[in-house]
Design an enzyme around this catalytic site. Structure first.
Site, PDB file in Angstrom:
ATOM      1  N   ASP A  43       0.767  -1.145   0.080  1.00 22.11           N
ATOM      2  CA  ASP A  43      -0.095  -0.094  -0.053  1.00 22.11           C
ATOM      3  C   ASP A  43       0.992   1.257  -0.181  1.00 22.11           C
ATOM      4  O   ASP A  43       1.916   1.274   0.530  1.00 22.11           O
ATOM      5  CB  ASP A  43      -1.019  -0.136   1.151  1.00 22.11           C
ATOM      6  N   HIS A  90      -7.429  -0.477  -9.748  1.00 20.48           N
ATOM      7  CA  HIS A  90      -7.430   0.744  -8.494  1.00 20.48           C
ATOM      8  C   HIS A  90      -6.169   1.725  -8.829  1.00 20.48           C
ATOM      9  O   HIS A  90      -6.568   2.908  -8.661  1.00 20.48           O
ATOM     10  CB  HIS A  90      -7.102   0.142  -7.175  1.00 20.48           C
TER      11      HIS A  90
END
Length: 214
Positions: A52, A125
């Site tokens: 992330d 994403h």
């Protein structure tokens, strides 16, 4: 909420101690709405298994992105932070193959390499969540996301924390994710991740707070 405290440390005991002090100092005038205890998951990965914040800016560039500049001199040095708590449907997510998961995120799962444009869908994403200025230059924010989990209650999630010199950048990213404004494609990750909260805060400097006191 009216107040947001983002507490980070290498030891959970320090986080606990500071949170306890804040609560003691403020309990006469405030009441808690929510508390989320995040943790570092392996090498900076989300609960979903992917790294992330790969494209997070570093050092001096990060300051330019996160701190308000001369464009708003009254709030110089502050920052706008948007927080959002996401819950993940891990059963659905684990039902995908690794290759299918990679197309949802837009990156390889194990080595974190970005997928090529010929493979990566527009709903990935890392495509749908991007924002650009009028000249096509990518606009960035500083992410400080943390995974959280309570396995016995089936709760798995990501606590999104994004700092920026202007909330318009974060707002555009969210609109692209949920409405598909730039590409027409909404973020495929939202099929597995549900936001259950969202609040915007201004982070003042010490000087700003002192001026308010005076």
């Amino acid at each position: 909420g009216d107040l947001f405290f983002h507490i980070r440390a290498n030891q959970m005991a320090i986080c606990y101690e500071l949170a306890s002090i804040l609560h003691e100092q403020l309990k006469q005038d405030t009441y808690p709405i929510s508390e989320t205890k995040g943790f570092r998951y392996f090498d900076g990965r989300a609960i979903l298994g992917f790294v992330d914040g790969t494209e997070n800016p570093e050092h001096e560039i990060a300051k330019e992105i996160a701190y308000v500049g001369q464009e708003d001199a009254e709030f110089l040095g502050g920052s706008y932070v948007f927080i959002q708590k996401y819950l993940h449907n891990m059963e659905m997510w684990k039902g995908l193959t690794t290759e299918e998961q990679e197309k949802v995120i837009g990156r390889k799962k194990y080595d974190d390499v970005e997928l090529g444009d010929d493979v990566k869908p527009q709903s990935a994403h890392n495509v749908a969540s991007k924002a650009h200025d009028a000249d096509g230059n990518e606009l960035k924010i500083l992410r400080a996301n943390m995974p959280f989990s309570n396995p016995t209650e089936g709760e798995y999630g990501t606590f999104f924390i994004g700092y920026s010199r202007s909330f318009n950048i974060t707002k555009t990213m969210l609109e692209n994710m949920f409405l598909g404004k730039e590409t027409g494609h909404v973020d495929r990750l939202l099929d597995f991740s549900t936001p259950v909260s969202g609040s915007l805060f201004f982070v003042p400097t010490f000087d700003f707070l002192e001026d308010l006191g005076e």
